[in-house]
Design an enzyme around this catalytic site. Structure first.
Site, PDB file in Angstrom:
ATOM      1  N   HIS A   1      45.563  21.719  23.686  1.00 61.74           N
ATOM      2  CA  HIS A   1      44.466  21.862  24.638  1.00 61.74           C
ATOM      3  C   HIS A   1      43.893  20.512  25.060  1.00 61.74           C
ATOM      4  O   HIS A   1      42.689  20.360  25.196  1.00 61.74           O
ATOM      5  CB  HIS A   1      43.351  22.733  24.051  1.00 61.74           C
ATOM      6  CG  HIS A   1      43.761  24.146  23.816  1.00 61.74           C
ATOM      7  ND1 HIS A   1      42.999  25.035  23.098  1.00 61.74           N
ATOM      8  CD2 HIS A   1      44.845  24.841  24.211  1.00 61.74           C
ATOM      9  CE1 HIS A   1      43.617  26.212  23.058  1.00 61.74           C
ATOM     10  NE2 HIS A   1      44.741  26.110  23.715  1.00 61.74           N
TER      11      HIS A   1
HETATM   12  C1  LIG Z   1      52.900  25.033  23.796  1.00 55.63           C
HETATM   13  C2  LIG Z   1      51.593  25.354  24.465  1.00 55.63           C
HETATM   14  C3  LIG Z   1      50.930  26.528  24.149  1.00 55.63           C
HETATM   15  C4  LIG Z   1      49.710  26.825  24.759  1.00 55.63           C
HETATM   16  N1  LIG Z   1      49.154  28.053  24.564  1.00 55.63           N
HETATM   17  C5  LIG Z   1      48.070  28.403  25.295  1.00 55.63           C
HETATM   18  C6  LIG Z   1      47.586  29.730  25.276  1.00 55.63           C
HETATM   19  O1  LIG Z   1      48.190  30.619  24.654  1.00 55.63           O
HETATM   20  N2  LIG Z   1      46.459  30.023  25.985  1.00 55.63           N
HETATM   21  C7  LIG Z   1      45.787  29.080  26.689  1.00 55.63           C
HETATM   22  O2  LIG Z   1      44.751  29.386  27.265  1.00 55.63           O
HETATM   23  N3  LIG Z   1      46.242  27.809  26.758  1.00 55.63           N
HETATM   24  C8  LIG Z   1      47.397  27.471  26.119  1.00 55.63           C
HETATM   25  N4  LIG Z   1      47.908  26.214  26.246  1.00 55.63           N
HETATM   26  C9  LIG Z   1      47.169  25.243  27.062  1.00 55.63           C
HETATM   27  C10 LIG Z   1      47.283  25.455  28.560  1.00 55.63           C
HETATM   28  O3  LIG Z   1      48.524  26.004  28.925  1.00 55.63           O
HETATM   29  C11 LIG Z   1      47.063  24.115  29.257  1.00 55.63           C
HETATM   30  O4  LIG Z   1      45.830  23.581  28.848  1.00 55.63           O
HETATM   31  C12 LIG Z   1      47.047  24.214  30.775  1.00 55.63           C
HETATM   32  O5  LIG Z   1      48.261  24.749  31.231  1.00 55.63           O
HETATM   33  C13 LIG Z   1      46.805  22.844  31.387  1.00 55.63           C
HETATM   34  O6  LIG Z   1      46.777  22.938  32.788  1.00 55.63           O
HETATM   35  P1  LIG Z   1      46.796  21.619  33.676  1.00 55.63           P
HETATM   36  O7  LIG Z   1      46.879  22.087  35.075  1.00 55.63           O
HETATM   37  O8  LIG Z   1      45.662  20.755  33.281  1.00 55.63           O
HETATM   38  O9  LIG Z   1      48.124  20.836  33.246  1.00 55.63           O
HETATM   39  P2  LIG Z   1      49.627  21.338  33.235  1.00 55.63           P
HETATM   40  O10 LIG Z   1      49.711  22.810  33.332  1.00 55.63           O
HETATM   41  O11 LIG Z   1      50.283  20.680  32.078  1.00 55.63           O
HETATM   42  O12 LIG Z   1      50.214  20.784  34.601  1.00 55.63           O
HETATM   43  C14 LIG Z   1      50.480  19.440  34.882  1.00 55.63           C
HETATM   44  C15 LIG Z   1      51.679  19.397  35.825  1.00 55.63           C
HETATM   45  O13 LIG Z   1      51.788  18.115  36.406  1.00 55.63           O
HETATM   46  C16 LIG Z   1      53.127  17.704  36.360  1.00 55.63           C
HETATM   47  N5  LIG Z   1      53.145  16.240  36.351  1.00 55.63           N
HETATM   48  C17 LIG Z   1      52.692  15.431  35.376  1.00 55.63           C
HETATM   49  N6  LIG Z   1      52.889  14.150  35.701  1.00 55.63           N
HETATM   50  C18 LIG Z   1      53.469  14.151  36.915  1.00 55.63           C
HETATM   51  C19 LIG Z   1      53.916  13.121  37.774  1.00 55.63           C
HETATM   52  N7  LIG Z   1      53.796  11.831  37.453  1.00 55.63           N
HETATM   53  N8  LIG Z   1      54.488  13.462  38.968  1.00 55.63           N
HETATM   54  C20 LIG Z   1      54.616  14.779  39.311  1.00 55.63           C
HETATM   55  N9  LIG Z   1      54.207  15.792  38.527  1.00 55.63           N
HETATM   56  C21 LIG Z   1      53.635  15.469  37.348  1.00 55.63           C
HETATM   57  C22 LIG Z   1      53.658  18.326  35.095  1.00 55.63           C
HETATM   58  O14 LIG Z   1      55.072  18.379  35.093  1.00 55.63           O
HETATM   59  C23 LIG Z   1      52.981  19.681  35.101  1.00 55.63           C
HETATM   60  O15 LIG Z   1      53.720  20.635  35.812  1.00 55.63           O
HETATM   61  C24 LIG Z   1      49.134  25.893  25.661  1.00 55.63           C
HETATM   62  C25 LIG Z   1      49.811  24.725  25.977  1.00 55.63           C
HETATM   63  C26 LIG Z   1      51.038  24.455  25.405  1.00 55.63           C
HETATM   64  C27 LIG Z   1      51.753  23.205  25.795  1.00 55.63           C
END
Ligand SMILES: Cc1cc2nc3c(=O)[nH]c(=O)nc-3n(C[C@H](O)[C@H](O)[C@H](O)COP(=O)(O)OP(=O)(O)OC[C@H]3O[C@@H](n4cnc5c(N)ncnc54)[C@H](O)[C@@H]3O)c2cc1C
Ligand SMILES: *[C@@H]1O[C@H](CO)[C@@H](O)[C@H](O)[C@H]1NC(C)=O
Length: 622
Positions: free
Chosen positions: A557
């Site tokens: 997280h």
């Molecule tokens: C294994 C795991 C289990 C989890 N389980 C849960 C759960 O059960 N319930 C829950 O609520 N949360 C869970 N989480 C947490 C939750 O999924 C994340 O906090 C959430 O998805 C984060 O969203 P975000 O948009 O901030 O980042 P992300 O969803 O990580 O998105 C970031 C995106 O940006 C892209 N990116 C990064 N750098 C670049 C770049 N330089 N150029 C182009 N693209 C780029 C990445 O590839 C990715 O697709 C879990 C996470 C993981 C990893």
């Protein structure tokens, strides 16, 4: 569902199982059928979105990162047909494996994972290889929502009221509740009736798991025995126990890519570029106006211009990394690396928060009712999954129930618990050391000493997760090269409060295993002393304080690394409209902007942040 669909899905699932080396069926017919199925798959209206080959030179908006937040933004911004929107994502498409909830463990360390590892520190993760925690992050359209365990948890109303009290108008609980509901398609009819808290008809399908073991019900009874209510933990009261709800659609994962991007692939004003690694946001140093984005696709550097705004949704690790690479960050750090400073923003990469739990609190039982991977994942369950959309493959590795409890360090008269129990009808030993061990980066020595004797035995697990840590980590660049992996300092358990709360969480977990409801199954704590803590008198506070630092499990997280705050807070990176201080035309919209982490799993809050962010962008430009 037509018979071709049924057969197709069955074959697909079966071939997936074969592909990952499980299941025992002859390969030839499966391959033939899988090929036949491939044609069917091309016509699926819910298929992977099309990738745009020929990009424009200029867009109104460019969204960087198609994860939980970025997918929502791409959808909401293209609702206005006059705006051209480009979504840039470093990863590719979801796969057949990502759809199957029980297989999420296979995704760690795969090509869909950025495979981050923290710097070695001696306060936590001592049972992990090189004492480095493994921080799985999604590198795929849908981001971490494609690798996560699907849990749908909103957090506590006080989390958001606190954000507001820090000087962020519009972020109190009553302000954000409509945005949680906006996304949601609540499929549980009982909960859907409660329209104060739940929404139906949104893009994101939320449902109960179709598969529960007898342990699931017992978990709730044990919670009651401990004096807690059974309630809708996403509703009026958070303290209590409940069955988990999941971002799941008909038994399969409902990632944000599936929920928000697939339905809009025919919008003419939407362009999608995958395998596109962004290296820099282009900001004019004089006017401080954002004018473009630089990225690498097919090994070549490309640039697109932007008319209105760039939105950074690359997640809590990569958004601050990209800010720093683009000249927005702590002055001294950027200078040292030779990056021209556009805005001295000391908060970038700081304030890193995460949720940790104690792994390996395992309770063997006497009945063959739990999730044991080699018993569950086979051709029978694959067929059942394909035909009836239920069965053990829809289990998110045994995550069945949740409990929000208060240790003695929390305000007992308040509804703001400090520990979340994740209750599982499985644990670290449930796949015989094949995947969970590797996903968690445990050393062989540690795994063997603690778990080898109970490999594949029926157990349940209690993962006590600390909800509001006081420790703060940080992220630094290793160099100014955009493809260098950033340096991650978790700083877990560096604040004594965190050690104390987590220790009390462990004690509560053991008490949970002692309830009559669990004893009925022969529950007993697997009390094997941990290698690094054996010298301390067993089960004293000191012993537990040592235990929490060994198998310290990230719940993935990461958040807070570009926090939102008022202009008089020097550590705030974005304002309450999520616009980056000191720069025009640039916002951060993802988990990075949380000033403090929410009290629960954070995917639903991140989606809410993106919904609200999209509305604020519309307000600004319409
Ligand atoms: C294994 C795991 C289990 C989890 N389980 C849960 C759960 O059960 N319930 C829950 O609520 N949360 C869970 N989480 C947490 C939750 O999924 C994340 O906090 C959430 O998805 C984060 O969203 P975000 O948009 O901030 O980042 P992300 O969803 O990580 O998105 C970031 C995106 O940006 C892209 N990116 C990064 N750098 C670049 C770049 N330089 N150029 C182009 N693209 C780029 C990445 O590839 C990715 O697709 C879990 C996470 C993981 C990893
Ligand atoms: C505990 O919570 C109650 C109810 O919200 C509140 O009135 C009280 O002031 C809190 N106590 C402390 C010590 O914060």
């Amino acid at each position: 569902m037509s018979i071709t669909t049924v057969v197709g899905t069955a074959i697909k699932t079966a071939s997936v199982l074969l592909g990952v080396g499980i299941g025992k069926i002859t390969i030839i017919p499966v391959l033939i059928a899988a090929l036949a199925y491939f044609n069917y798959d091309l016509m699926d209206p819910e298929n992977h979105p099309r990738v745009t080959k020929q990009l424009r030179k200029e867009y109104d908006f460019v969204v960087i990162g198609g994860g939980s937040a970025g997918s929502v933004l791409a959808n909401r911004l293209t609702e206005n047909p006059n705006w051209n929107v480009l979504l840039l994502e470093a990863g590719g498409h979801e796969t057949e494996i990502t759809d199957v909830p029980i297989l999420s463990l296979y995704l760690h360390k795969s090509k869909l994972d950025w495979k981050y590892r923290t710097q070695p520190q001696d306060t936590a993760c001592q049972a992990m290889i090189d004492k480095r925690c493994c921080w799985t992050r999604g590198k795929v359209l849908g981001g971490s929502s494609v690798l996560n365990t699907l849990l749908y948890i909103r957090g506590n109303r006080r989390d958001f009221d606190e954000w507001k009290s820090f000087g962020n108008p519009g972020w109190g609980y009553e302000d954000v509740l409509p945005y949680f509901k906006k996304s949601q398609d609540q499929r549980n009819p009982y909960l859907a009736r409660n329209t104060r808290y739940h929404g139906t008809g949104g893009y994101l399908t939320v449902q109960n798991s179709p598969y529960v073991t007898p342990l699931g019900v017992a978990f709730l009874q044990a919670g009651e025995e401990m004096g807690y209510d059974i309630c809708d933990i996403n509703g009026e009261q958070q303290t209590g126990f409940a069955f988990f709800q999941f971002t799941m659609r008909r038994g399969a994962r409902c990632s944000t890519a599936k929920a928000f991007v697939r339905p809009i692939q025919l919008r003419k004003n939407f362009h999608l570029s995958l395998w596109s690694h962004v290296t820099r946001v282009l900001i004019d140093p004089q006017s401080r106006k954002t004018y473009g984005v630089e990225f690498i696709r097919d090994g070549r550097k490309e640039v697109v211009s932007v008319k209105k705004e760039v939105i950074l949704s690359a997640g809590a690790i990569n958004s601050p990394q990209l800010l720093m690479l683009s000249g927005v960050g702590p002055y001294v750090h950027l200078k040292e690396l030779g990056i021209p400073v556009i805005e001295d923003s000391p908060g970038v990469g700081q304030n890193l928060q995460d949720h940790i739990a104690v792994g390996g609190l395992v309770f063997p039982i006497d009945y063959k009712i739990s999730i044991v991977m080699n018993r569950m994942v086979n051709i029978n369950s694959a067929l059942r999954y394909a035909i009836t959309e239920d069965g053990p493959l829809t289990s998110s590795i045994g995550l069945e129930a949740v409990g929000f409890i208060s240790t003695k360090y929390a305000n007992q008269t308040d509804d703001w618990p400090d520990i979340e129990f994740m209750l599982t009808s499985s644990s670290t030993n449930s796949d015989g050391g094949s995947h969970i061990k590797n996903a968690h980066c445990l050393t062989d020595d540690f795994y063997n000493e603690i778990f080898s004797k109970i490999n594949n035995q029926d157990v349940f697990g209690v993962f006590p997760m600390m909800l509001r840590p006081k420790s703060r980590g940080y992220i630094r660049l290793k160099s100014k090269k955009p493809l260098d992996v950033p340096l991650l300092y978790h700083n877990y358990l560096t604040h004594p409060h965190d050690v104390a709360v987590l220790r009390e969480g462990v004690k509560a977990a053991i008490a949970f295993g002692e309830t009559n409801s669990m004893k009925r199954f022969g529950s007993r704590f697997h009390s094997k002393p941990l290698p690094n803590c054996k010298h301390i008198p067993l089960y004293t506070d000191e012993y537990w304080n040592c235990v929490v630092r060994q198998y310290t499990m990230t719940i993935y997280h990461m958040s807070g690394t570009a926090k939102m705050g008022p202009s008089d807070d020097p550590m705030a990176v974005v304002n309450p409209e999520l616009r980056v201080y000191g720069v025009e035309g640039l916002r951060v919209i993802d988990a990075s902007i949380m000033p403090t982490i929410t009290s629960g799993n954070i995917n639903a809050p991140v989606i809410m942040i993106a919904e609200k962010g999209a509305d604020m962008i519309k307000e600004r430009w319409m």
